[in-house]
Design a protein around this motif. Structure first.
Motif, PDB file in Angstrom:
ATOM      1  N   ARG A  18       0.929  -1.371  -0.046  1.00  0.00           N
ATOM      2  CA  ARG A  18      -0.122   0.002   0.015  1.00  0.00           C
ATOM      3  C   ARG A  18       0.717   1.085  -0.044  1.00  0.00           C
ATOM      4  O   ARG A  18       0.465   2.298  -0.547  1.00  0.00           O
ATOM      5  N   ALA A  19       1.924   1.362   0.805  1.00  0.00           N
ATOM      6  CA  ALA A  19       3.029   2.500   0.670  1.00  0.00           C
ATOM      7  C   ALA A  19       3.428   2.607  -0.541  1.00  0.00           C
ATOM      8  O   ALA A  19       3.507   3.885  -1.123  1.00  0.00           O
ATOM      9  N   ALA A  20       3.738   1.584  -1.318  1.00  0.00           N
ATOM     10  CA  ALA A  20       4.390   1.779  -2.786  1.00  0.00           C
ATOM     11  C   ALA A  20       3.084   2.526  -3.615  1.00  0.00           C
ATOM     12  O   ALA A  20       3.339   3.133  -4.398  1.00  0.00           O
ATOM     13  N   ALA A  21       1.956   1.772  -3.365  1.00  0.00           N
ATOM     14  CA  ALA A  21       0.770   2.294  -4.348  1.00  0.00           C
ATOM     15  C   ALA A  21       0.605   3.775  -4.149  1.00  0.00           C
ATOM     16  O   ALA A  21       0.169   4.447  -4.843  1.00  0.00           O
ATOM     17  N   MET A  22       0.695   4.106  -2.932  1.00  0.00           N
ATOM     18  CA  MET A  22       0.482   5.708  -2.242  1.00  0.00           C
ATOM     19  C   MET A  22       1.496   6.523  -2.755  1.00  0.00           C
ATOM     20  O   MET A  22       1.180   7.633  -3.462  1.00  0.00           O
ATOM     21  N   ARG A  23       2.757   6.050  -2.738  1.00  0.00           N
ATOM     22  CA  ARG A  23       3.788   6.954  -3.526  1.00  0.00           C
ATOM     23  C   ARG A  23       3.509   6.951  -5.030  1.00  0.00           C
ATOM     24  O   ARG A  23       3.837   8.190  -5.558  1.00  0.00           O
ATOM     25  N   ALA A  24       3.189   5.911  -5.797  1.00  0.00           N
ATOM     26  CA  ALA A  24       3.090   6.027  -7.101  1.00  0.00           C
ATOM     27  C   ALA A  24       1.678   6.826  -7.807  1.00  0.00           C
ATOM     28  O   ALA A  24       1.841   7.564  -8.596  1.00  0.00           O
ATOM     29  N   GLY A  25       0.813   6.873  -6.590  1.00  0.00           N
ATOM     30  CA  GLY A  25      -0.246   7.813  -6.988  1.00  0.00           C
ATOM     31  C   GLY A  25      -0.582   9.203  -6.522  1.00  0.00           C
ATOM     32  O   GLY A  25      -1.473   9.692  -6.605  1.00  0.00           O
TER      33      GLY A  25
END
Length: 273
Positions: free
Chosen positions: A172-179
């Motif tokens: 989720r942290a990676a997805a938050m950074r990406a978006g």
């Protein structure tokens, strides 16, 4: 699900995952930072199998779908984009499954396109008249990108804290950074106005002619049962409510097998799947 692809809707790109053949089901994700169509629905889609034509887009401002130039996020945009996507795919009739924010979009879509939307499944849904902004939804919309923000958000989404694993937090942290850049424009404070934007009037809800299944967790703190799903029972003409005990905001994660059986039975009332 099959490989991701991009479809142009009203001149703007929409990123989606698509799989299977058969009756079409549009799957709409919720609104937390880092939410995507695949993140929300890939496990459910795999379990449902290939006998449905499943379409799971990133809605505008989420994942790899930008907010169109000159526009802003909100129920109007998300509803029009969902309808336009299915038009672009050449799908004339379809069911819609929506989680949280996506539930409000699903109901709005059913009201706007009664000839096309055959059934609605609204999970942990927003959209009820008069529903307030919960403290947990306010915190989720404001969650900062990074592991601490991801952990806090995930802990609010589920009742069973054992589901808040290191791998789930990292993903989720990676997805938050990406978006992060697109998402930043969507829910600035004061955030109660965005709940109001996602609310459907009694008149609009009365225009939903498709059968509706509401699915909710009894311990949902993000969209509490009493202020979201239960009021909708008064406004929808063809509606049923399934409540999971010992369940927070994401029944698909907390009760996956029973949730999928429920979904299959409702989407395919004639049997055969």
């Amino acid at each position: 699900m099959s490989a991701p692809r991009t479809v142009t809707v009203d001149g703007s790109p929409v990123h989606l995952l698509e799989s299977g053949t058969g009756p079409a089901v549009l799957m709409l994700h919720g609104s937390g930072p880092g939410t995507t169509g695949s993140g929300a629905w890939a496990a459910t889609a795999r379990a449902l199998g290939t006998s449905w034509h499943l379409v799971a887009p990133d809605q505008a401002g989420f994942g790899r779908t930008p907010v169109p130039a000159g526009s802003r996020g909100g129920l109007g945009l998300w509803t029009e984009q969902a309808a336009g996507l299915m038009d672009a795919l050449g799908v004339e009739q379809y069911a819609v499954v929506g989680h949280s924010m996506g539930g409000a979009v699903a109901l709005a879509l059913a009201a706007a396109r009664p000839e096309q939307v055959t059934r609605v499944v609204a999970v942990s849904t927003m959209g009820a008249p008069g529903a307030p902004l919960s403290a947990d939804l306010d915190a989720i919309w404001a969650a900062p990108a990074g592991p601490l923000g991801a952990r806090d958000m995930l802990s609010r989404l589920v009742l069973d804290q054992a589901l808040v694993t290191d791998s789930a937090i990292a993903a989720r942290a990676a997805a938050m950074r990406a978006g992060a850049s697109a998402y930043a424009s969507l829910f600035p404070p004061p955030r109660a106005r965005w709940v109001a934007d996602l609310t459907l009037s009694a008149q609009r809800l009365a225009a939903v002619s498709a059968p509706v299944l509401l699915v909710h967790g009894a311990e949902d703190r993000v969209t509490p049962l009493a202020t979201t799903a239960q009021p909708l029972l008064e406004h929808l003409t063809d509606v049923r409510l399934h409540v999971f005990g010992r369940c927070g905001h994401v029944p698909a994660v907390e009760h996956p097998h029973e949730f999928r059986r429920l979904l299959s039975c409702f989407l395919n009332p004639g049997g055969g799947h």
